[in-house]
Design an enzyme around this catalytic site. Sequence first.
Site, mmCIF file in Angstrom:
data_model
loop_
_atom_site.group_PDB
_atom_site.id
_atom_site.type_symbol
_atom_site.label_atom_id
_atom_site.label_comp_id
_atom_site.label_asym_id
_atom_site.label_seq_id
_atom_site.Cartn_x
_atom_site.Cartn_y
_atom_site.Cartn_z
ATOM 1 N N GLY A 170 13.695 20.909 24.783
ATOM 2 C CA GLY A 170 12.756 22.235 25.117
ATOM 3 C C GLY A 170 11.297 22.203 24.516
ATOM 4 O O GLY A 170 10.636 23.176 24.909
ATOM 5 N N GLU A 218 17.297 15.390 24.203
ATOM 6 C CA GLU A 218 16.990 15.543 25.679
ATOM 7 C C GLU A 218 16.366 16.102 26.621
ATOM 8 O O GLU A 218 15.995 17.221 26.879
ATOM 9 C CB GLU A 218 18.551 16.802 26.463
ATOM 10 C CG GLU A 218 19.917 15.992 25.882
ATOM 11 C CD GLU A 218 21.074 17.442 25.978
ATOM 12 O OE1 GLU A 218 20.091 18.019 26.482
ATOM 13 O OE2 GLU A 218 22.176 17.483 25.959
ATOM 14 N N PRO A 219 14.805 15.856 26.383
ATOM 15 C CA PRO A 219 13.634 17.013 27.117
ATOM 16 C C PRO A 219 13.165 15.857 28.067
ATOM 17 O O PRO A 219 14.509 15.188 28.685
ATOM 18 C CB PRO A 219 12.454 15.296 26.059
ATOM 19 C CG PRO A 219 12.984 13.872 25.808
ATOM 20 C CD PRO A 219 14.503 14.648 25.659
ATOM 21 N N GLY A 220 12.921 17.453 29.481
ATOM 22 C CA GLY A 220 12.496 17.591 30.354
ATOM 23 C C GLY A 220 11.153 17.672 30.415
ATOM 24 O O GLY A 220 10.417 16.415 30.589
ATOM 25 N N TYR A 239 9.125 33.402 37.179
ATOM 26 C CA TYR A 239 8.868 33.061 35.596
ATOM 27 C C TYR A 239 7.588 34.766 35.083
ATOM 28 O O TYR A 239 6.741 34.081 34.087
ATOM 29 C CB TYR A 239 8.758 32.977 34.726
ATOM 30 C CG TYR A 239 10.056 31.368 35.256
ATOM 31 C CD1 TYR A 239 10.984 31.956 34.986
ATOM 32 C CD2 TYR A 239 9.837 30.498 35.735
ATOM 33 C CE1 TYR A 239 12.262 31.290 34.878
ATOM 34 C CE2 TYR A 239 10.582 28.777 35.616
ATOM 35 C CZ TYR A 239 12.928 29.707 35.900
ATOM 36 O OH TYR A 239 13.423 29.189 36.148
ATOM 37 N N CYS A 278 7.684 35.181 53.787
ATOM 38 C CA CYS A 278 7.780 36.861 53.989
ATOM 39 C C CYS A 278 8.351 37.097 52.661
ATOM 40 O O CYS A 278 9.018 38.315 52.491
ATOM 41 C CB CYS A 278 8.671 37.012 55.164
ATOM 42 S SG CYS A 278 7.785 36.244 56.067
HETATM 43 N N1 LLP Z 1 19.324 20.033 27.239
HETATM 44 C C1 LLP Z 1 19.871 21.033 28.188
HETATM 45 C C2 LLP Z 1 21.346 21.603 27.940
HETATM 46 C C3 LLP Z 1 18.962 21.944 28.840
HETATM 47 O O1 LLP Z 1 19.828 23.345 29.283
HETATM 48 C C4 LLP Z 1 17.648 21.210 29.305
HETATM 49 C C5 LLP Z 1 16.690 22.361 30.555
HETATM 50 C C6 LLP Z 1 16.731 20.475 28.981
HETATM 51 C C7 LLP Z 1 17.997 19.876 28.019
HETATM 52 C C8 LLP Z 1 15.935 20.493 28.939
HETATM 53 O O2 LLP Z 1 14.711 20.975 28.447
HETATM 54 P P1 LLP Z 1 13.431 21.008 28.656
HETATM 55 O O3 LLP Z 1 12.789 19.199 28.121
HETATM 56 O O4 LLP Z 1 13.145 20.851 29.867
HETATM 57 O O5 LLP Z 1 12.302 21.792 28.106
HETATM 58 N N2 LLP Z 1 13.505 25.929 35.022
HETATM 59 C C9 LLP Z 1 12.889 26.175 33.938
HETATM 60 C C10 LLP Z 1 13.437 26.048 32.704
HETATM 61 C C11 LLP Z 1 15.114 25.700 32.483
HETATM 62 C C12 LLP Z 1 15.107 25.131 31.815
HETATM 63 C C13 LLP Z 1 16.715 25.421 31.389
HETATM 64 N N3 LLP Z 1 17.066 24.302 30.271
HETATM 65 C C14 LLP Z 1 11.791 26.724 34.214
HETATM 66 O O6 LLP Z 1 10.647 25.730 35.571
HETATM 67 O O7 LLP Z 1 10.444 26.685 33.602
#
Ligand code: LLP
Length: 417
Positions: A239, A273-275, A316, A342
């Site tokens: 997050g 769980e960083p993304g 978004y 389109c």
């Molecule tokens: N863990 C869980 C359970 C999650 O659902 C998520 C993201 C993450 C970790 C990773 O979160 P992050 O570190 O990336 O913020 N499509 C959206 C973002 C959706 C995130 C969903 N869950 C966007 O493009 O902003």
Amino acid sequence: MHDFTYQKGILCCGDVALTKIAEEIGTPFYCYSLATIKRHIDAFEDPLKGVDHQTCFSMKANSNLALLRYMAKQGLGVDVVSGGELYKALKAGIPGNKIVYSGVGKTMQEIDSAINAGIMMFNVESEEELDVINARGSVLGKKVPISIRVNPDVDPMTHPYISTGMKKNKFGIDIETAIKQYLKASKMRNIDVVGIDCHIGSQLTDVKPFIDAIERIKLLIATLKTHDIHFKYLDLGGGLGITYLDEEPPHPKDYLHAIVEKVKELGLKLIFEPGRVIVGNAGILVTKVLYRKETRHKTFVIVDAGMNDLIRPSLYNAYHGIWPVEDQGEALEIVDIVGPICESGDFLAKDREVAKVTQGKLIAVMSAGAYGFTMSSNYNSRTKPAEVIVDQSQYAIVTKRQSYDDLSSLESVPEFI
Ligand code: LLP
């Protein structure tokens, strides 16, 4: 911080000119910098030296196989949310015991595959799911490790579509109910309660909501102890936000220090769980200007990438920087950068001041490494873009552009038509 810089007026990734890649493979394409990914992993891991933890990259942000192999080599695990993600993670060489499995709708087949892969734990999101996991454990003769995903009901102050830890969201189990579920789970024959989990949302730019959630989780852990329920993992989800425009999210080290300070007394192994923070600013989308169209109201720059390639602006209203690939010192103008699809919602930037670009020129859509390619689609029967990884002066195409054959390869026409 990233490694997209102008060299002699040409935007490069590392030492590779984006014009060169475009000549070779055409446009649009995603381009990732390995150096930036490495730097982001280090920025996350260095403050955790000496802290018992496992970082599980959230592969929904970017599930490219080569990139996942790199994560595996760096010692990272992954957070998966589907059988497909599990399959790709294993294929990329992520060990089963470094995989956590989240998501509200795990199917029986997905659960079986994950049990067979020996994952670290399921993050359970409902009572019915708990029952199914226990039943499958029994069928497969395994005691299945689980944590319960707790919904702490805190407002992450982010876009409503990406907030997940409020009571109105579908995710996790509220604190009261979680106590009951822990009591139930601890008595189940084929369940091994190993942890507690919480993920409150994405693109957070302040540590406070994380800390608020942790306070609530700590109280819950204390209550569970009085019921003689103990475990070893504390999964704090992902997050942490990044800078797209002028956001000022905490640096990973400040976020991590604040968290570790709050939870170290618990003596639990921390799972993160960083993304986005790992890959977001490590990737861009390169697209070509097809046409300019000047109406009486606006100037549209029509490019060859659309919402099927990068949906974040449409979905978004997300901001992504727009940089010309060739910096020719052009005057600035205010335009809409739009795709060929389109839909009026098909835009990459609206009313944006950018350097003037003309037909045939390339544009880089910045900060597109997370939730870019993974959210792409074939809408309007458009082929998905290619993906390229750059490592200083070398680069490789890690995903080929789809072909027209790919578009219909799974389809067939029945005899009654
Ligand atoms: N863990 C869980 C359970 C999650 O659902 C998520 C993201 C993450 C970790 C990773 O979160 P992050 O570190 O990336 O913020 N499509 C959206 C973002 C959706 C995130 C969903 N869950 C966007 O493009 O902003």
